[in-house]
Design an enzyme around this catalytic site. Structure first.
Site, PDB file in Angstrom:
ATOM      1  N   GLY A  88      23.535  27.462 -31.738  1.00 57.20           N
ATOM      2  CA  GLY A  88      23.421  28.084 -30.667  1.00 57.20           C
ATOM      3  C   GLY A  88      23.786  29.469 -30.831  1.00 57.20           C
TER       4      GLY A  88
ATOM      5  N   GLN B 105      26.895  37.648 -28.917  1.00 60.09           N
ATOM      6  CA  GLN B 105      27.074  37.704 -30.372  1.00 60.09           C
ATOM      7  C   GLN B 105      26.006  38.733 -30.941  1.00 60.09           C
ATOM      8  OE1 GLN B 105      27.000  33.253 -30.527  1.00 60.09           O
ATOM      9  NE2 GLN B 105      28.201  33.669 -32.187  1.00 60.09           N
TER      10      GLN B 105
ATOM     11  N   HIS C 188      31.459  31.745 -25.002  1.00 61.09           N
ATOM     12  CA  HIS C 188      31.148  32.985 -25.504  1.00 61.09           C
ATOM     13  C   HIS C 188      30.657  33.912 -24.378  1.00 61.09           C
ATOM     14  CE1 HIS C 188      31.113  32.994 -29.833  1.00 61.09           C
ATOM     15  NE2 HIS C 188      30.319  31.983 -29.985  1.00 61.09           N
TER      16      HIS C 188
ATOM     17  N   HIS D  77      30.647  25.676 -26.131  1.00 62.86           N
ATOM     18  CA  HIS D  77      30.897  26.644 -27.357  1.00 62.86           C
ATOM     19  C   HIS D  77      30.172  27.803 -26.706  1.00 62.86           C
ATOM     20  CE1 HIS D  77      31.789  28.255 -31.442  1.00 62.86           C
ATOM     21  NE2 HIS D  77      30.646  29.103 -31.108  1.00 62.86           N
ATOM     22  N   GLU D  78      28.907  27.682 -26.476  1.00 64.59           N
ATOM     23  CA  GLU D  78      28.052  28.923 -25.896  1.00 64.59           C
ATOM     24  C   GLU D  78      28.403  29.371 -24.770  1.00 64.59           C
ATOM     25  OE1 GLU D  78      26.719  30.088 -28.479  1.00 64.59           O
ATOM     26  OE2 GLU D  78      26.703  28.403 -29.805  1.00 64.59           O
TER      27      GLU D  78
ATOM     28  N   CYS E 126      31.339  29.160 -35.829  1.00 63.84           N
ATOM     29  CA  CYS E 126      30.745  30.139 -35.189  1.00 63.84           C
ATOM     30  C   CYS E 126      30.142  31.316 -36.040  1.00 63.84           C
ATOM     31  CB  CYS E 126      31.998  30.705 -34.392  1.00 63.84           C
ATOM     32  SG  CYS E 126      31.212  32.038 -33.239  1.00 63.84           S
ATOM     33  N   LEU E 127      29.009  31.731 -35.579  1.00 62.34           N
ATOM     34  CA  LEU E 127      28.175  32.682 -36.582  1.00 62.34           C
ATOM     35  C   LEU E 127      29.226  33.925 -36.251  1.00 62.34           C
ATOM     36  CD1 LEU E 127      24.643  31.993 -35.274  1.00 62.34           C
ATOM     37  CD2 LEU E 127      25.764  31.301 -37.431  1.00 62.34           C
TER      38      LEU E 127
HETATM   39 ZN    ZN Z   1      30.238  30.763 -31.735  1.00 58.65          ZN
END
Ligand code: ZN
Length: 189
Positions: free
Chosen positions: A48, A53, A147, A143-144, A101-102
């Site tokens: 995701g 991000q 953010h 998780h998203e 996480c990216l």
């Molecule tokens: Zn993340």
């Protein structure tokens, strides 16, 4: 267009993101942005991605899991774009999800997640929808969602569970695959 992914330390990742208005969502600029968000997620092999991000403090995220080399053990999840989402927990139960996480290079950690949630959001055309999401996929949505509230997974992790991706592959992945199977057996996703 693939966008640059913001990294931990960038203050945009700590903002509480703002809602997107109906007019804004309908604009070609915002539709292009959503296309770019999806393209960026796919290019980075994320499960995701959320708007902060890529540097924009908007309440938009995307979830999609399909043949994902970063998370080969995750169940597949169809492409879902969530605008101005809300999440409701439908059980007191929690399981530990080993997350990455990216925006946080080379770190993973265990995060308690609710395995049964209801997501309410607008889709990219501005239509409201509601979906019950379970198991591992529910963890991805949480998780998203975090953010867009300025929360990153280490905030919710026991730091003793932190590991690099190579240590994860070496020491933890086999156990995590078994743990994931248990969650999927119970919750179906
Ligand atoms: Zn993340």
């Amino acid at each position: 267009m693939v966008l640059e992914i913001t990294q931990i330390g960038n203050p945009v990742l700590r903002e509480v993101c703002r809602e997107v208005s109906a007019d804004e969502l309908a604009s070609s600029e915002m539709q292009q942005f959503i296309d770019d968000l999806i393209e960026t997620k796919r290019a980075a092999n994320g499960a995701g991605i959320a708007a902060p991000q890529v540097g924009r403090a908007l309440r938009i995220f995307v979830v999609e899991v399909k043949d994902n080399p970063r998370y080969p053990y995750k169940p597949e999840a169809e492409l879902t774009v969530c605008v101005n989402p809300e999440i409701e927990f439908l059980t007191e139960e929690r399981y530990l999800n080993y997350e990455g996480c990216l925006s946080i290079p080379d770190l993973r950690g265990k995060v308690p997640r609710c395995p049964h949630i209801r997501v309410r959001a607008l889709d990219r055309s501005g239509q409201s929808f509601e979906r019950v999401v379970k198991g591992i996929t529910a963890g991805t949505f949480q998780h998203e969602y975090d953010h867009i509230e300025g929360v990153l997974f280490p905030d919710r992790s026991d730091p003793k569970t932190f590991c690099t991706w190579s240590e994860f592959a070496l020491r933890h992945e086999d156990q995590v695959r078994r743990d994931v199977e248990t969650v999927v057996e119970k919750w179906g996703e």
